[in-house]
Design an enzyme around this catalytic site. Sequence first.
Site, PDB file in Angstrom:
ATOM      1  N   LYS A  88      43.694  27.200  41.113  1.00 60.99           N
ATOM      2  CA  LYS A  88      42.776  25.500  40.319  1.00 60.99           C
ATOM      3  C   LYS A  88      43.625  24.520  41.194  1.00 60.99           C
ATOM      4  O   LYS A  88      42.693  23.702  41.137  1.00 60.99           O
ATOM      5  CB  LYS A  88      42.754  25.887  39.272  1.00 60.99           C
ATOM      6  CG  LYS A  88      42.562  26.674  38.057  1.00 60.99           C
ATOM      7  CD  LYS A  88      41.229  28.017  38.637  1.00 60.99           C
ATOM      8  CE  LYS A  88      40.545  28.868  38.270  1.00 60.99           C
ATOM      9  NZ  LYS A  88      41.550  29.859  38.764  1.00 60.99           N
ATOM     10  N   TYR A 148      34.228  36.661  41.399  1.00 61.57           N
ATOM     11  CA  TYR A 148      34.875  35.410  40.736  1.00 61.57           C
ATOM     12  C   TYR A 148      35.912  34.617  42.300  1.00 61.57           C
ATOM     13  O   TYR A 148      36.073  33.425  41.683  1.00 61.57           O
ATOM     14  CB  TYR A 148      35.971  34.899  39.397  1.00 61.57           C
ATOM     15  CG  TYR A 148      36.407  36.192  39.320  1.00 61.57           C
ATOM     16  CD1 TYR A 148      37.789  35.285  38.943  1.00 61.57           C
ATOM     17  CD2 TYR A 148      36.843  37.407  39.110  1.00 61.57           C
ATOM     18  CE1 TYR A 148      39.138  36.189  38.805  1.00 61.57           C
ATOM     19  CE2 TYR A 148      38.224  38.304  38.464  1.00 61.57           C
ATOM     20  CZ  TYR A 148      39.285  37.172  38.392  1.00 61.57           C
ATOM     21  OH  TYR A 148      40.198  37.687  38.208  1.00 61.57           O
ATOM     22  N   HIS A 175      29.125  10.719  20.587  1.00 65.44           N
ATOM     23  CA  HIS A 175      28.146  10.514  21.689  1.00 65.44           C
ATOM     24  C   HIS A 175      28.691   9.284  22.257  1.00 65.44           C
ATOM     25  O   HIS A 175      29.386   8.872  22.204  1.00 65.44           O
ATOM     26  CB  HIS A 175      26.367  10.008  20.899  1.00 65.44           C
ATOM     27  CG  HIS A 175      25.580  10.163  22.298  1.00 65.44           C
ATOM     28  ND1 HIS A 175      24.911  10.505  22.668  1.00 65.44           N
ATOM     29  CD2 HIS A 175      25.265   8.249  22.422  1.00 65.44           C
ATOM     30  CE1 HIS A 175      24.026  10.033  23.513  1.00 65.44           C
ATOM     31  NE2 HIS A 175      24.310   8.347  23.750  1.00 65.44           N
ATOM     32  N   THR A 226      38.628  40.219  48.684  1.00 62.68           N
ATOM     33  CA  THR A 226      38.492  39.816  46.834  1.00 62.68           C
ATOM     34  C   THR A 226      37.253  41.458  46.907  1.00 62.68           C
ATOM     35  O   THR A 226      36.618  40.976  46.333  1.00 62.68           O
ATOM     36  CB  THR A 226      38.059  38.793  46.948  1.00 62.68           C
ATOM     37  OG1 THR A 226      36.845  38.340  47.117  1.00 62.68           O
ATOM     38  CG2 THR A 226      39.279  38.036  47.573  1.00 62.68           C
ATOM     39  N   VAL A 227      37.809  42.650  46.568  1.00 58.79           N
ATOM     40  CA  VAL A 227      37.345  43.311  46.133  1.00 58.79           C
ATOM     41  C   VAL A 227      37.497  44.182  44.425  1.00 58.79           C
ATOM     42  O   VAL A 227      37.294  45.214  44.437  1.00 58.79           O
ATOM     43  CB  VAL A 227      37.220  45.030  46.673  1.00 58.79           C
ATOM     44  CG1 VAL A 227      35.997  44.213  47.876  1.00 58.79           C
ATOM     45  CG2 VAL A 227      37.771  45.086  47.627  1.00 58.79           C
ATOM     46  N   VAL A 231      51.648  36.592  38.936  1.00 61.27           N
ATOM     47  CA  VAL A 231      50.604  36.070  40.128  1.00 61.27           C
ATOM     48  C   VAL A 231      50.243  35.142  39.579  1.00 61.27           C
ATOM     49  O   VAL A 231      50.011  34.315  39.745  1.00 61.27           O
ATOM     50  CB  VAL A 231      49.433  37.369  39.769  1.00 61.27           C
ATOM     51  CG1 VAL A 231      48.094  37.169  40.921  1.00 61.27           C
ATOM     52  CG2 VAL A 231      50.017  38.440  40.989  1.00 61.27           C
ATOM     53  N   GLY A 234      51.135  43.807  35.744  1.00 58.59           N
ATOM     54  CA  GLY A 234      49.741  43.151  35.817  1.00 58.59           C
ATOM     55  C   GLY A 234      49.305  44.162  36.773  1.00 58.59           C
ATOM     56  O   GLY A 234      49.628  45.194  36.355  1.00 58.59           O
ATOM     57  N   GLY A 269      31.702  39.258  46.175  1.00 59.68           N
ATOM     58  CA  GLY A 269      31.037  38.040  45.790  1.00 59.68           C
ATOM     59  C   GLY A 269      32.044  37.825  44.282  1.00 59.68           C
ATOM     60  O   GLY A 269      30.778  37.607  43.437  1.00 59.68           O
ATOM     61  N   ALA A 282      43.823  36.705  32.223  1.00 58.64           N
ATOM     62  CA  ALA A 282      44.970  36.091  31.526  1.00 58.64           C
ATOM     63  C   ALA A 282      45.461  35.866  30.008  1.00 58.64           C
ATOM     64  O   ALA A 282      46.496  35.936  29.702  1.00 58.64           O
ATOM     65  CB  ALA A 282      45.776  34.240  32.454  1.00 58.64           C
TER      66      ALA A 282
END
Length: 475
Positions: free
Chosen positions: A56, A186, A448, A272-273, A46, A148, A184, A323
Amino acid sequence: MVVGEFTQDVDVVVIGAGPGGYVAAIRAAQLGKKVVVVEKDEVGGVCLNRGCIPSKALISAAHHYEIMTHASNIGIQAEGISIDYGKVQEWKESVVKKLTDGVSSLFKGNKVERVKGEAIFVNEKEIRVVSGYEGSRYRFNHCIIATGSRPIELKPFPYGGRIISSTEALSLKEIPKTMMVIGGGYIGIELGQTYAKLGTKVTVIEGLDSILPGFEAEMSRLVTRNLKKLGVEVYTNAMAKEAKQTDHDITVTFTTRNNEEKQITADYVLVTVGRRPNTDEIGLDAINMKMTDKGLIEIDHQCKTSVPNVYAIGDIVPGPALAHKASYEGKVAAETIAGHPSAIDYKAIPAVVFSDPEIASVGLNETEAKEQGLKVITGKFPYAANGRSLSMNAGDAGFVKLVANQETGLLLGGQVVGPEASNLIAEIGLAIEMGATLEDIALTIHAHPTLGEMVMEAAEGALGQAIHQINRQIK
């Protein structure tokens, strides 16, 4: 009827080729074991195909689009910006293919045999693999289960049509005009915010009192603020009740925190729960595997199950479904099989959400440390006081926070909210793993101007030695 069945003897069978399974297989092969990986779908699982990587890629595309459409803020006038979503999807798939091809090459280079099919336990020493009308059996000395998880389906919202899971959300052919997200956490926030940046009108409903449960409120509040800037409506303490679909849209009925009933019509509803472990179709009953009441496989500190020669890793064992946790457990399991004294230690496993702003946490947060009865000292440094952050036009993004033992200065945890939080958290994780103190971090010279300086500045602040912010009184 299955034909052509034969039996092969191997040292290690790995069931599942996701980020846990393929890492376990490669590590076991490196340690001299004859390894077979059984995977019914794509190499990479997945994560590489329908999760971490494609999500992503879309997040990155949406981020680039947003930067270009707001470039006038820093004096750059850009006109005629548009999205060819078909090409975005093609690019996303090209990223996925590069990585999955890479895993296949690693299998070949490490002499790992990959078998396509569904694995079912025959007994504690043997599995049967079925692919279409063909079948084979493998006798093994050791087995690592890495099957998975899959999205949880709500009874009132069965997947199909305009009710979609994260899998379908990542492969839409066009950008929807409207979308409702149920959940709600991720996944819901990452995908909901991505589509909002691409122009979708998004509504999020979450059953708890805040989004991103598991993270401290001071972190999730900054994400909520940016969601509102994008025009995303967020309902917390809300409960979805039912949905009615047509050929063109779907209407969801839900209740708010005041028990008020509302209806919203959207092009799609993304559910998405949470995710469910894939432990129900591999014949675990045949080997009397000890399970939790949530369908997870119980393991010890070396990923061993109740069946002596069988190991389990990843989303199918207790703990967060990450993952990198699965990959870590895969190495521990493989090394244990090879006789190494490996053991799992979760104290420095990071959790990251690729929201806007990104949020990341590792070790204990301040609340968790205090709940454990520890006396803590914290240091916090804002992105607004960091030169690199301001030069990136990200001065209002968030903060870096360190949590340490007040008596010893030993670092216990850290949290980051802002650009590159997913990368900044690595230094804090390493510091925890190595037993570093606030003084160790403060004395480490950071380049820096960089975002990494904020970790050093947070440590200095905790010690009362801050340079770029006013020191607070340490009690």
